[in-house]
Design a protein around this motif. Structure first.
Motif, PDB file in Angstrom:
ATOM      1  N   ILE A 372      46.916  47.736  46.903  1.00 40.61           N
ATOM      2  CA  ILE A 372      47.070  49.141  46.525  1.00 40.61           C
ATOM      3  C   ILE A 372      45.770  49.623  45.889  1.00 40.61           C
ATOM      4  O   ILE A 372      45.196  48.918  45.051  1.00 40.61           O
ATOM      5  CB  ILE A 372      48.261  49.291  45.560  1.00 40.61           C
ATOM      6  N   PRO A 373      45.283  50.820  46.244  1.00 39.67           N
ATOM      7  CA  PRO A 373      43.949  51.241  45.793  1.00 39.67           C
ATOM      8  C   PRO A 373      43.902  51.863  44.404  1.00 39.67           C
ATOM      9  O   PRO A 373      42.856  51.869  43.780  1.00 39.67           O
ATOM     10  CB  PRO A 373      43.541  52.272  46.855  1.00 39.67           C
ATOM     11  N   PRO A 499      39.184  48.144  41.112  1.00 40.45           N
ATOM     12  CA  PRO A 499      38.012  47.491  41.734  1.00 40.45           C
ATOM     13  C   PRO A 499      38.422  46.281  42.552  1.00 40.45           C
ATOM     14  O   PRO A 499      39.377  45.589  42.230  1.00 40.45           O
ATOM     15  CB  PRO A 499      37.164  47.097  40.517  1.00 40.45           C
ATOM     16  N   SER A 500      37.673  46.051  43.650  1.00 44.02           N
ATOM     17  CA  SER A 500      37.951  44.874  44.477  1.00 44.02           C
ATOM     18  C   SER A 500      37.124  43.656  44.083  1.00 44.02           C
ATOM     19  O   SER A 500      37.631  42.541  44.139  1.00 44.02           O
ATOM     20  CB  SER A 500      37.717  45.201  45.959  1.00 44.02           C
ATOM     21  N   PRO A 501      35.826  43.821  43.686  1.00 47.19           N
ATOM     22  CA  PRO A 501      35.104  42.617  43.252  1.00 47.19           C
ATOM     23  C   PRO A 501      35.404  42.294  41.789  1.00 47.19           C
ATOM     24  O   PRO A 501      36.095  43.034  41.100  1.00 47.19           O
ATOM     25  CB  PRO A 501      33.633  43.032  43.439  1.00 47.19           C
ATOM     26  N   CYS A 546      39.937  37.774  37.922  1.00 48.60           N
ATOM     27  CA  CYS A 546      38.629  38.402  37.714  1.00 48.60           C
ATOM     28  C   CYS A 546      38.770  39.782  37.081  1.00 48.60           C
ATOM     29  O   CYS A 546      37.992  40.168  36.213  1.00 48.60           O
ATOM     30  CB  CYS A 546      37.894  38.537  39.052  1.00 48.60           C
ATOM     31  N   ASN A 547      39.760  40.535  37.522  1.00 53.01           N
ATOM     32  CA  ASN A 547      39.923  41.920  37.068  1.00 53.01           C
ATOM     33  C   ASN A 547      40.857  42.035  35.868  1.00 53.01           C
ATOM     34  O   ASN A 547      41.324  43.122  35.545  1.00 53.01           O
ATOM     35  CB  ASN A 547      40.444  42.787  38.211  1.00 53.01           C
TER      36      ASN A 547
END
Length: 855
Positions: A372-373, A499-501, A546-547
């Motif tokens: 989901i963005p 965020p994706s990274p 990571c996020n």
């Protein structure tokens, strides 16, 4: 059937016996030497090829070096050595490696080919085939698929070059002198007996071949391999229709090669032996060849050692590295499989499909996975008269709230939906119309929605076993990517803000180290690897950790728990993984932790009557629960039953006396005891919302297709007749007569429109589309990227030829097949082109044609 193939013309250079050479253009001569010779050397498309041969004192080839694109392959002493093989991104070219067959490398493949061994290059139109015997190699061929006559040197000459070379000059230009090597002058020997049977084949060339025969055998009269290699090559060139083909072994006393195990030698057999793994192998552009094959009606059991031939019905099956005999049954919680003819025949999956929303990561009912963005509010799933909403936290990409709305009733009541704590970590909802929802409440909210037979849409897709339409937006069109699809199901405006990274280098290091426990082949999760692929969960674990804004350990444990939950849903309890990964849970008060916690008869609610939770087929959930003799109340505290409240349709009642809808009641040990007087006067019948909940809000046909409707309350009064709705013209109609809207136009019940390759009919205020999907497309591009007919993408960079699609499926009645093979560039990490083989059946004549296309 009669099979015909379009065979690509090969240019072939051969060397056999003790020194017979047949060049690419057909010239045949003899050279007897122990010196190394350049067999062929050329450069094509900036790829260099160099093949060098050495013969020993026995006349056999004792060493062959094949250098293609700086990869050196050495054939010596019956072994195959490869120098310069790469491991990952690190070159180890200084190490010589013995390889086992079949051997696959980015630049070349080496495999058994009948009684021969073949090396096929992936970067050049070239293959090398040889026949090994004790002491060396008695015959070797180099085949080219096209003319490469520019700058070619060596004994093989160049294809397509007119005229004859000077034999002595060709030998002189190709020899690589060494101090101890020598070139012999041949003397005459007797070959007349064999040659007398080749007159009809060789005709005017017979004297020349007689000379070659004598030169080949000279001083090697006692070597069967030298002698028979020459005779076999001549017989093969004459062909199976010649007289010499049938009698050459008897005349020359050359015995047939010995085959291992149950295999039998066949002069013209299949190059690839039918096996349990591949009972009907098809080799494109290959002729029949001397081969070791199974007896008729048998195939090679390639799952076991010993070259044993068995009937297809006796073939074993393999799963997770373990072999199963024919007839064995392998069962999981959701499926049963039986081994039949070497293949698994499995039942349909009888476990219900699930939609998972774990943080920002969604797995639809049909198995499509995406992220989901944005941290917004979404319609997770909706159907007729119900909607599941999710709300994301503004701080982290995790759920804050899950809402179930039932439009026919105001609240979640016992006769419409059962809501209960399965453990201290999970709440479960079971509706009267078959929906099941599990919500993980701690340490993060995650949604597990179980499907039922219905029509629905939303972030979770529609559960029609077709992933290609999972991205159907709220407006009814299929999007190509997840972001616009997900945003269409948002409630209000939604910005892309997840965020994706990785957002932090330290987080990335922590995530990479700790998430690796999922992939450990000997770790706590290993027992589930064969049932639930771990790669997706490993990727999600790294990204979620990571996020993570704060509390890295908690984010890690939530990600690990997702995999453990997936395993539990398939009946695999991996063990005490929380202790191993330092993710232990501390229970409050006197509760106890379990990986398989059940709410049945362990709550205060269960004292109010027969506990409906006891009959549910639930996926095991972890968490804390009450020990025997105590019951869980709404405050998640274990209490004696005397302190339990009583549950009623209107809510909960504390222990002691209470008045409910005018009735005198008493709550005791969790059970409610009430008088029968409902308080009605003058013959009137009382209707209380707590007893008979009705939806008194005005219903419209338009509301049936909306993802959201206004909240309702139970109030007295007259509205449209029960079961009727206001249509788009303002009239009250039954649901079967409700109108629909498409592109701003009103359609009556039964009218239809066509959209997205489907015909949709208006019924009960909804569009019902016939299941006629658009034509599927399978594609492959780049460095091993594949998309299936169901639009699922995956990457696979194998170095063999693979079947892309076929309609045979083991019946032997197929009409087409498409096979594909990657062809890498000079840089082994890249794929420049692709070889595609198409087999087609010609109507009425049942002929098969194979066509090789290079892209």
């Amino acid at each position: 059937y009669t099979f015909h193939r379009f065979i690509i013309s090969f240019y072939t250079c051969r060397t056999f016996g003790s020194g017979v050479v047949q060049t690419f253009n057909g010239t045949v001569f003899y050279v007897s030497s122990t010196c190394p010779f350049t067999l062929t050397h050329f450069t094509h498309n900036r790829v260099e090829c160099d093949i060098t041969t050495w013969r020993g004192e026995t006349g056999l080839l004792v060493r062959v070096e094949i250098i293609i694109n700086k990869i050196r392959t050495v054939l010596q002493n019956g072994s195959i050595l490869v120098e310069g093989k790469r491991f990952g991104r690190v070159s180890v070219s200084s190490v010589t490696l013995f390889v086992w067959l079949p051997y696959d490398h980015t630049y070349q493949h080496i495999f058994h080919y009948g009684v021969y061994t073949k090396l096929r290059s992936s970067v050049l139109p070239l293959s090398v085939t040889w026949h090994s015997v004790p002491g060396g190699i008695d015959s070797l061929w180099v085949e080219l698929e096209q003319e490469l006559n520019s700058g070619m040197t060596g004994l093989c000459g160049a294809p397509g070059v007119a005229g004859m070379w000077c034999e002595q000059q060709l030998i002189a230009d190709s020899v690589l002198p060494e101090d101890t090597c020598r070139i012999r002058d041949p003397l005459s020997t007797v070959c007349r007996l064999f040659m007398s049977y080749t007159l009809d084949c060789l005709q005017t060339r017979t004297p020349h071949y007689m000379q070659l025969c004598e030169e080949n055998i000279y001083s090697y009269e006692q070597s069967e391999y030298i002698r028979c290699a020459f005779f076999k090559e001549v017989a093969q060139q004459c062909g199976k229709n010649s007289y010499v083909w049938d009698i050459w072994r008897a005349v020359t006393k050359c015995d047939e090669p010995q085959c291992p195990g149950d295999l039998l030698y066949k002069e013209l057999g299949e190059p690839f032996v039918p096996s349990c793994s591949s009972p009907n192998p098809r080799a494109s552009h290959q002729d029949l060849i001397a081969s070791c094959v199974c007896p008729k009606g048998k195939v090679l059991n390639d799952h076991e050692d010993g070259y044993q031939c068995v009937s297809v019905s006796d073939c074993p099956c393999v799963f997770a590295g373990r072999s199963y005999a024919a007839g064995d049954i392998r069962s999981t919680k959701c499926q049963s499989c039986v081994c039949h003819d070497g293949k698994w025949r499995c039942s349909e999956n009888w476990c219900p499909s699930r939609c998972l929303i774990e943080g920002q990561f969604v797995t639809t009912f049909d198995g499509k996975q995406y992220a989901i963005p944005g941290k917004c509010e979404y319609v997770a799933s909706q159907g007729l008269n119900w909607t599941i909403l999710i709300q994301f936290s503004e701080k982290a990409p995790s759920l804050k709230t899950v809402i179930l709305e039932l439009f026919q009733v105001k609240w979640l009541l016992w006769n419409h939906a059962l809501v209960f704590w399965q453990s201290s970590m999970y709440v479960q909802v079971q509706t009267s119309f078959g929906m099941k929802i599990q919500v993980q409440m701690s340490p993060e909210i995650q949604l597990y929605d179980y499907t039922f037979q219905s029509v629905f849409a939303g972030l979770c897709g529609n559960n029609n076993a077709d992933t290609t339409d999972d991205f159907t937006t709220s407006s009814g069109i299929i999007e190509n990517s997840a972001q616009p699809f997900a945003v269409s199901w948002s409630v209000g405006a939604c910005s892309v803000n997840i965020p994706s990274p990785c957002i932090n280098a330290d987080n990335e290091i922590f995530a990479d180290e700790k998430c690796s426990v999922l992939r450990d082949p000997t770790g706590i999760f290993a027992k589930c690897h064969d049932l639930i692929p771990v790669e997706h969960y490993h990727t999600v674990c790294i990204q979620r950790t990571c996020n993570c804004g704060s509390g890295l350990r908690q984010c890690l444990c939530v990600a690990l728990a997702s995999y453990a939950t997936a395993c539990a849903s398939q009946g695999v309890l991996v063990g005490d993984w929380r202790k191993v990964t330092n993710c232990t849970v501390t229970c409050k008060n006197n509760q106890e932790f379990s990986y398989d916690m059940r709410a049945c008869n362990h709550t205060c609610r269960s004292l109010s009557g027969a506990d409906p939770r006891c009959g549910l087929d639930d996926v095991p959930v972890e968490g804390c629960g009450c020990p025997e003799g105590t019951h869980l109340n709404q405050q998640l505290t274990c209490t004696p039953k005397a302190q339990c409240p009583c549950y009623h349709q209107s809510g909960t009642m504390p222990p002691g006396p209470v008045v409910i809808d005018g009735r005198q009641c008493r709550c005791e040990d969790g059970e409610l005891h009430c008088s029968s007087d409902c308080g009605c006067r003058d013959g009137k019948v009382c209707v209380h919302c707590s007893q008979s909940p009705v939806n008194t809000a005005q219903k419209t046909c338009d509301s049936l297709s909306k993802p959201l409707v206004a909240k309702t309350s139970c109030l007295s009064g007259c509205y449209c007749p029960d079961g009727q709705y206001e249509d788009h013209h303002g009239d009250c109609v039954f649901r079967d007569n409700c109108t629909c809207v498409y592109s701003g136009k009103v359609f009556s019940a039964g009218q239809s429109v066509k959209t997205n390759c489907k015909t949709c009919v208006c019924g009960q205020g909804q569009w019902h589309c016939r299941d006629k999907p658009c034509p599927g497309k399978c594609q492959v591009y780049g460095n091993g990227h594949y998309q299936t007919f169901d639009s699922r993408w995956y990457r696979f960079d194998g170095h063999c030829q693979y079947t892309l699609v076929e309609d045979d499926c083991g019946t032997g009645l197929g009409s087409f097949s498409v096979r594909v093979e990657s062809v890498p560039c000079c840089d082994e990490a890249l794929t420049c082109s692709r070889a595609i083989v198409i087999d087609l059946q010609v109507d009425h004549f049942y002929f098969f044609h194979s066509l090789l296309v290079l892209f």
